[in-house]
Each structure stands twice: as C-alpha cells, then as structure tokens.
Enzyme design. Structure first.
Site, PDB file in Angstrom:
ATOM      1  CG  HIS A 141     -54.649 -55.355 -33.869  1.00 12.73           C
ATOM      2  ND1 HIS A 141     -54.453 -55.485 -32.501  1.00 12.73           N
ATOM      3  CD2 HIS A 141     -53.935 -56.362 -34.446  1.00 12.73           C
ATOM      4  CE1 HIS A 141     -53.662 -56.498 -32.273  1.00 12.73           C
ATOM      5  NE2 HIS A 141     -53.337 -57.061 -33.420  1.00 12.73           N
TER       6      HIS A 141
ATOM      7  N   PRO B  86     -47.348 -44.880 -41.838  1.00 15.90           N
ATOM      8  CG  PRO B  86     -49.219 -45.678 -42.916  1.00 15.90           C
ATOM      9  CD  PRO B  86     -48.745 -45.201 -41.569  1.00 15.90           C
ATOM     10  CD  GLU B  87     -41.841 -41.724 -43.854  1.00 17.00           C
ATOM     11  OE1 GLU B  87     -41.343 -40.919 -44.667  1.00 17.00           O
ATOM     12  OE2 GLU B  87     -41.152 -42.489 -43.154  1.00 17.00           O
TER      13      GLU B  87
ATOM     14  NE  ARG C 139     -45.591 -49.787 -33.079  1.00 14.64           N
ATOM     15  CZ  ARG C 139     -44.354 -49.357 -33.269  1.00 14.64           C
ATOM     16  NH1 ARG C 139     -44.046 -48.090 -33.066  1.00 14.64           N
ATOM     17  NH2 ARG C 139     -43.404 -50.183 -33.672  1.00 14.64           N
TER      18      ARG C 139
END
Length: 255
Positions: free
Chosen positions: A85, A2-3, A103
């Site tokens: 996750h 996310p930004e 990730r």
C-alpha cells in the site's frame, strides 16, 4: 487517526533523519497523488520538519511539502523493499521514506505557503477557549474536532479529553460554565501530552506505526472501550453516535 500525538511522534522520530538532507525525487506510485506533487522543484534541501495540526510539513529551500495522513496513512523509514500500500516514495540522500496508506485518503501537496485554514494549535495557548466556545451551540465534541476551531484533535482524543474534563460530549459548546472551560483547558494538553509520551495510539486495526515500524503505546481511557469498566467509577463505558462518529463516554462521570 493519526491525530496530533501520532503526527508529533512521527515528526520527532523523523526530524534527525531528514533535516539537512536533500530530497532528490518523489516517486509517485498512486495516480491520485500525481498532480499535487508534479510541480515540486527538485532536488531540494530539507531545512526543517515540523507538525502543523495533523499535517507533517517538510520545509524545503524552495517551498513546503505537506503530508496529511488522514485515516490510515503512515510514513515508514528506509525499509528493505516496498511496503504494501505504498503510494509514493520520498528519495533522500542516505535514506528513503515510504508513504503508506491503505484507504488512499491521505494527501501529499507541494505548496508555496502554509495557509491551510487551521485554527490555533491544540498545544498552543488556549486562552481563547472561553470566548470561542461561547459563540457556538454545536456539541462540544464536534467543536473540538473542527480543525478551523482548534487544530490537531480528532475522534479519539476528543473523547479522551472530554472524559478527563468530566464533560458530556453532547453538551452545546456555549453551555459550558467557566469552571468547565477551565477543566477543558487543562485536559487538552494533559491528554495530548500523555499520548505523545506513550508514542501515540495504535488501535486494533494496527494502522498507525512509528517510522521504524514500532507501535504506539497509549491506552485510551474510554475510546473503543464500550461495555468495559470506567477507570474512575467502575461503571460501563457507553458508545453513542454523534455527528456520524462513534463517541465514547462514562455516563456517570460525564453527566
């Protein structure tokens, strides 16, 4: 991802849930995070929650807890059971917060200060742009993505901002005219503000979610739209690689 817009929306959603509550325990499930939070003095009261660039910052009564979501991280609130996750769980009075990261690139760090080496925030006063850009020959898109130059803009919104400003992303930063710098200074808050109003961007990978599991509703104008018609001129959106990242633009509108 996310930004800045996604992190801002996460913080806005979570702030009333966590501020004033006590962080009693951080349950670390991923050994990659163990060392960064093992010195955190707990329990600690959450005095505030805010965004710093792309970071989520918990201001505790005994320091700061800084979460960087990076490519695929998100924070989910109070779900029944443990989401897949999950890398760590923040146990608070009357609630739990799950740090989920497919990730495993995101970080959680206990800090005594907030010296993160970031440039001015992308939603702050941008009067510095003309002077700063004039000192750099790197492509303007890469300049915008460098967090030491300006904090909060990543790959998605750099493409969106430059489309809004009508600037080719390959242009050297110092080559922008005064008029183009002015357009860029307007485009940055406009694009980021619209994305925040739409609760951020959830792309096809579906990795960004609000803490309640909702999707972001912002629809990019150029990012990820290779071959589709430009909303302004109708010509196809193009994709190129710049600095190892996919870059999207309208070759007609961004000459």
């Amino acid at each position: 991802m996310p930004e800045l817009p996604e992190v801002e929306c996460i913080v806005l959603w979570l702030r009333p849930k966590v501020v004033g509550r006590t962080l009693s325990r951080v349950e670390v499930l991923d050994p990659m995070l163990a060392r960064s939070v093992e010195v955190l003095p707990l329990p600690a009261k959450v005095l505030d929650l805010f965004r710093l660039g792309k970071h989520v910052v918990f201001h505790l009564d005994q320091g700061f807890l800084v979460v960087h979501l990076r490519m695929s991280g998100t924070l989910l609130w109070g779900r029944v059971g443990r989401p897949a996750h999950t890398r760590c769980i923040f146990h608070l009075s009357r609630g739990a917060l799950f740090f989920v990261d497919v990730r495993r690139l995101g970080t959680v760090e206990s800090r005594e200060d907030l010296e993160l080496g970031l440039g001015p925030d992308a939603l702050s006063d941008l009067g510095f742009l003309r002077s700063a850009l004039g000192k750099s020959r790197v492509p303007i898109k890469l300049w915008l993505m460098n967090q030491t130059n300006i904090a909060g803009i990543g790959n998605i919104y750099a493409s969106e901002i430059l489309f809004e400003a009508g600037i080719d992303p390959r242009r050297p930063a110092s080559s922008l005219t005064a008029a183009e710098v002015k357009r860029l200074g307007r485009a940055i808050p406009q694009v980021l503000g619209r994305a925040i109003q739409c609760t951020g961007s959830t792309l096809r990978d579906g990795r960004y979610l609000l803490p309640n599991g909702d999707l972001g509703g912002y629809a990019p104008q150029v990012y990820g739209r290779e071959g589709q018609p430009c909303a302004i001129c109708g010509r196809p959106i193009a994709r190129l690689d710049l600095g190892g990242r996919g870059t999207f633009l309208c070759p007609h509108c961004q000459r």
